[in-house]
Write an enzyme that holds these catalytic residues in place. Structure first.
Site, PDB file in Angstrom:
ATOM      1  N   ASP A  44       3.023  35.531  10.681  1.00 41.47           N
ATOM      2  CA  ASP A  44       1.699  34.921  10.861  1.00 41.47           C
ATOM      3  C   ASP A  44       1.360  33.985   9.702  1.00 41.47           C
ATOM      4  O   ASP A  44       0.214  33.945   9.222  1.00 41.47           O
ATOM      5  CB  ASP A  44       0.599  35.980  10.958  1.00 41.47           C
ATOM      6  CG  ASP A  44       0.684  36.793  12.233  1.00 41.47           C
ATOM      7  OD1 ASP A  44       1.535  36.475  13.073  1.00 41.47           O
ATOM      8  OD2 ASP A  44      -0.103  37.736  12.377  1.00 41.47           O
TER       9      ASP A  44
ATOM     10  N   GLU B  16       2.720  34.132   6.625  1.00 38.67           N
ATOM     11  CA  GLU B  16       3.009  34.699   5.299  1.00 38.67           C
ATOM     12  C   GLU B  16       4.494  34.986   5.208  1.00 38.67           C
ATOM     13  O   GLU B  16       5.111  35.416   6.187  1.00 38.67           O
ATOM     14  CB  GLU B  16       2.257  36.029   5.115  1.00 38.67           C
ATOM     15  CG  GLU B  16       0.763  35.904   4.951  1.00 38.67           C
ATOM     16  CD  GLU B  16       0.379  35.250   3.636  1.00 38.67           C
ATOM     17  OE1 GLU B  16       0.984  35.583   2.595  1.00 38.67           O
ATOM     18  OE2 GLU B  16      -0.515  34.389   3.660  1.00 38.67           O
TER      19      GLU B  16
ATOM     20  N   ASN C  33     -13.334  31.419   3.980  1.00 38.05           N
ATOM     21  CA  ASN C  33     -12.314  30.927   3.051  1.00 38.05           C
ATOM     22  C   ASN C  33     -12.629  29.460   2.752  1.00 38.05           C
ATOM     23  O   ASN C  33     -12.453  28.596   3.608  1.00 38.05           O
ATOM     24  CB  ASN C  33     -10.918  31.054   3.686  1.00 38.05           C
ATOM     25  CG  ASN C  33      -9.836  30.451   2.790  1.00 38.05           C
ATOM     26  OD1 ASN C  33     -10.122  29.972   1.690  1.00 38.05           O
ATOM     27  ND2 ASN C  33      -8.597  30.475   3.266  1.00 38.05           N
TER      28      ASN C  33
ATOM     29  N   GLY D  17      -8.304  30.006   8.776  1.00 39.92           N
ATOM     30  CA  GLY D  17      -7.185  29.867   9.710  1.00 39.92           C
ATOM     31  C   GLY D  17      -6.533  31.195  10.015  1.00 39.92           C
ATOM     32  O   GLY D  17      -7.134  32.262   9.840  1.00 39.92           O
ATOM     33  N   ASP D  18      -5.272  31.126  10.457  1.00 39.90           N
ATOM     34  CA  ASP D  18      -4.538  32.329  10.835  1.00 39.90           C
ATOM     35  C   ASP D  18      -4.342  33.260   9.634  1.00 39.90           C
ATOM     36  O   ASP D  18      -4.322  34.482   9.795  1.00 39.90           O
ATOM     37  CB  ASP D  18      -3.165  31.941  11.403  1.00 39.90           C
ATOM     38  CG  ASP D  18      -3.313  31.134  12.690  1.00 39.90           C
ATOM     39  OD1 ASP D  18      -4.271  31.389  13.439  1.00 39.90           O
ATOM     40  OD2 ASP D  18      -2.477  30.243  12.930  1.00 39.90           O
ATOM     41  N   GLY D  19      -4.182  32.678   8.452  1.00 36.47           N
ATOM     42  CA  GLY D  19      -3.969  33.495   7.261  1.00 36.47           C
ATOM     43  C   GLY D  19      -5.211  34.316   6.933  1.00 36.47           C
ATOM     44  O   GLY D  19      -5.135  35.485   6.548  1.00 36.47           O
TER      45      GLY D  19
ATOM     46  N   THR E  77     -15.050  33.792  -0.074  1.00 37.99           N
ATOM     47  CA  THR E  77     -13.989  34.460  -0.831  1.00 37.99           C
ATOM     48  C   THR E  77     -13.691  33.700  -2.133  1.00 37.99           C
ATOM     49  O   THR E  77     -13.821  32.476  -2.194  1.00 37.99           O
ATOM     50  CB  THR E  77     -12.694  34.589  -0.004  1.00 37.99           C
ATOM     51  OG1 THR E  77     -12.261  33.281   0.354  1.00 37.99           O
ATOM     52  CG2 THR E  77     -12.920  35.428   1.241  1.00 37.99           C
ATOM     53  N   GLU E  78     -13.279  34.481  -3.127  1.00 33.41           N
ATOM     54  CA  GLU E  78     -13.012  33.865  -4.438  1.00 33.41           C
ATOM     55  C   GLU E  78     -11.527  33.768  -4.725  1.00 33.41           C
ATOM     56  O   GLU E  78     -11.103  33.090  -5.646  1.00 33.41           O
ATOM     57  CB  GLU E  78     -13.713  34.677  -5.524  1.00 33.41           C
ATOM     58  CG  GLU E  78     -15.202  34.389  -5.517  1.00 33.41           C
ATOM     59  CD  GLU E  78     -16.012  35.398  -6.284  1.00 33.41           C
ATOM     60  OE1 GLU E  78     -15.430  36.159  -7.080  1.00 33.41           O
ATOM     61  OE2 GLU E  78     -17.240  35.416  -6.069  1.00 33.41           O
TER      62      GLU E  78
END
Ligand SMILES: Nc1ncnc2c1ncn2[C@@H]1O[C@H](COP(=O)(O)OP(=O)(O)OP(=O)(O)O)[C@@H](O)[C@H]1O
Ligand SMILES: CCCCCCCCCCCCC/C=C/[C@@H](O)[C@H](CO)NC(C)=O
Ligand SMILES: [Ca+2]
Length: 557
Positions: A516, A518, A147, A206-208, A179-180
């Protein structure tokens, strides 16, 4: 018959001294030899004190490579050798291995042994390689998602500079996808990725980002096995591919709580040595419809509000959580509702234990076994509920809450090194449900601050904690929650209530669930824990040597 590992013992040169070097299939050991016991001819001088001994577990050797007489390794790396040594000992090989530094940090170290005979040098290289090849838990081919926008937007650079060279050194090949857009990794894993080609999936973020990988892999596994994620009663099939996290996010709580530090090199080394740490996953449902999975925190009230506010401030980077945390603390909203839960009655641990989930955790092994069987049918993981537990029934707590948190693991992170639930376990099939009732701002601050000190954050009259297998939350104002979508109706309801109570400082009727990191679209949810549904390239936090603990006492606020 199982092939016995070859034993090797030789006197080799290292840093101008003669060492007894031994390889026994488990350990590589080198110990300096006193002058009177030397067989190989004389040393040049002794920079180490006599008797210096080192041991490295074969399972923590990354690679061995031949060193050219002119000082370059055969794989192109360059290493300086003193001229006298190259003349007397023209053959050499370098072993790269894991070395432990402070505070759970791992580093890659090199040691170079010199030999006078080419055949001996080759024998060492070959034997070490044979023993590395026999380690079947190591990944050879990985799928990597980066990411580029997580945390401080350093993901790509962290991977290229710190991680890729280590993977190359350990002969791990990779397919890398930058990732885009959000959900790129999740959707690729769900539908396109040729998973059979890989021994694991690594995410840089990260966590996301980790959550995307979990969603992609778990959904794909259920689809491939004909399991319906919408049914909370269905046992889910565990994922076979392990997941590695190279931390490059804002909180990095999953990485921190499974490795003990958010350090990219340490995490890359855990991937290379092929560690394996099972982890529980919660499934979150609304009205018998699957919403999301959660592995760390499901938080309503305080942590939901912090997240909702911080999402609008992504441009601030990791500092957004501090800003929104402070702001949310000042607003001091509480939320009314009912929490029903199924206590985990037959597990060994409790949320108030002093012991912690650490590498090789006995409680995770014990409780994990309770909920897995030998046959493939039985070994599907569950929102594991035994008949006995059903009979014992659910507990219900109604009231006004500042926070409702479910921590499936400690949720330790740099902001709170012991985490939201310090005694929670990574893989015991339970989550710790923490209910913080409405209290004064001062008391809530005391509770929050205890996350950063050694004091017990649960030892307060307005806080209760239950270790559970399932729970439900129903907000008070939820007359028809099946129709309620927070995004659509939540604000309307808030303004309605406040019109009913003009000039009061009442709280909105609904918070949001922070799943988490979101936001969930519904307030009324039902949650079940699936024991050991996924595996990470980690081993749990290793116990620190005693002297290190004493050198770094937990800060007392
Ligand atoms: N190329 C991309 N563009 C925009 N968003 C992305 C992209 N790739 C992934 N994302 C999303 O970015 C979000 C945040 O990423 P990530 O978790 O890596 O960092 P973070 O939020 O800063 O850290 P943390 O989750 O630890 O707080 C994730 O939810 C992920 O879905
Ligand atoms: C006013 C002083 C407050 C100090 C309180 C410190 C408590 C910090 C506890 C942090 C726990 C974070 C749990 C992690 C959750 C992640 O899932 C999520 C996504 O990265 N992160 C956040 C911040 O929601
Ligand atoms: Ca757990």
């Amino acid at each position: 018959m199982e092939k016995q590992p070859r034993l090797l013992a030789s006197q080799l040169f290292l840093k101008n001294s003669v060492f007894e070097v031994l390889l026994n299939g488990v350990l590589l050991t080198w110990k300096e030899i006193p002058d009177n016991k030397k067989v190989v001819s004389g040393s040049i001088h002794h920079p180490f004190k006599v008797g210096t001994s080192h041991s490295v577990s074969v399972s923590e050797i990354l690679a061995v490579r031949e060193l050219d007489v002119d000082g370059g390794t055969k794989d192109g790396r360059w290493q300086k050798m003193p001229q006298k040594l190259t003349e007397a000992y023209p053959y050499a090989f370098t072993v790269s291995y894991v070395e432990r530094a402070r505070q759970h940090r791992w580093r890659c170290s090199d040691v170079t042994f010199h030999c006078s005979e080419g055949a001996l040098c080759q024998q060492w290289i070959q034997t070490i390689r044979e023993q590395l090849t026999a380690l079947t838990n190591r990944p050879k081919h990985l799928l990597v998602y980066i990411n580029p926008y997580g945390g401080k937007q350093q993901g790509k650079c962290i991977y290229e500079q710190k991680v890729a060279p280590l993977f190359a050194c350990a002969s791990i090949s990779t397919d890398v996808i930058v990732t885009e857009n959000a959900n790129h990794a999740r959707d690729h894993l769900k539908t396109e990725a040729e998973l059979k080609k890989y021994d694991g999936v690594v995410c840089v973020g990260g966590d996301g980002m980790f959550s995307e990988i979990v969603h992609g892999l778990v959904s794909r596994t259920q689809r491939d096995n004909g399991v319906d994620q919408n049914s909370l009663e269905e046992k889910l099939v565990p994922c076979t591919l392990r997941i590695g996290i190279i931390p490059a996010g804002s909180t990095d709580c999953i990485c921190y709580a499974t490795v003990g530090i958010n350090d990219p090199v340490t995490s890359a080394l855990h991937v290379i040595v092929g560690d394996s740490q099972p982890m529980d996953v919660c499934s979150v449902h609304h009205n018998n419809t699957f919403l999301r999975y959660s592995v760390s925190l499901l938080g309503y009230g305080f942590y939901g509000d912090v997240l909702a506010d911080s999402e609008r401030k992504r441009w601030m980077g990791p500092a957004r959580y501090d800003f929104s945390g402070f702001k949310t603390f000042l607003t001091h909203h509480h939320y009314e509702g009912a929490v029903s839960f199924l206590p985990a009655t037959d597990t060994l641990g409790t949320p108030r234990d002093k012991t912690r989930c650490r590498a090789g955790c006995f409680i995770c092994q014990h409780d994990g076994q309770l909920y897995s069987g030998d046959s493939p049918e039985e070994s599907k993981t569950a929102p594991d509920v035994s008949d006995r537990e059903y009979e014992m029934g659910w507990g219900v707590v109604r009231g006004k809450f500042l926070a409702i948190n479910a921590a499936s693991m400690s949720c330790a992170c740099p902001r709170s090194p012991k985490g939201l639930s310090p005694a929670a376990h990574l893989a015991d099939g339970t989550t710790d449900l923490i209910l913080v009732r409405k209290c004064s701002r001062f008391n809530f601050l005391r509770h929050l601050l205890r996350h950063t000190s050694k004091d017990d954050q649960f030892d307060m009259t307005f806080v209760e904690v239950h270790r559970v297998r399932r729970f439900r939350f129903t907000p008070r104002h939820c007359q028809n929650d099946s129709e309620l979508d927070l995004r659509e109706n939540g604000k309307q309801l808030f303004s309605q209530i406040c019109r009913d109570h003009p000039a009061c400082s009442c709280s909105p009727a609904y918070s949001s669930w922070n799943c988490d990191g979101e936001i969930l679209p519904h307030a009324a949810i039902e949650v079940g824990v699936h024991c050991q549904l996924i595996k990470l390239f980690a081993r749990g936090i290793e116990e620190q040597p005693l002297f290190e603990d004493l050198a770094n006492p937990p800060c007392a606020l």
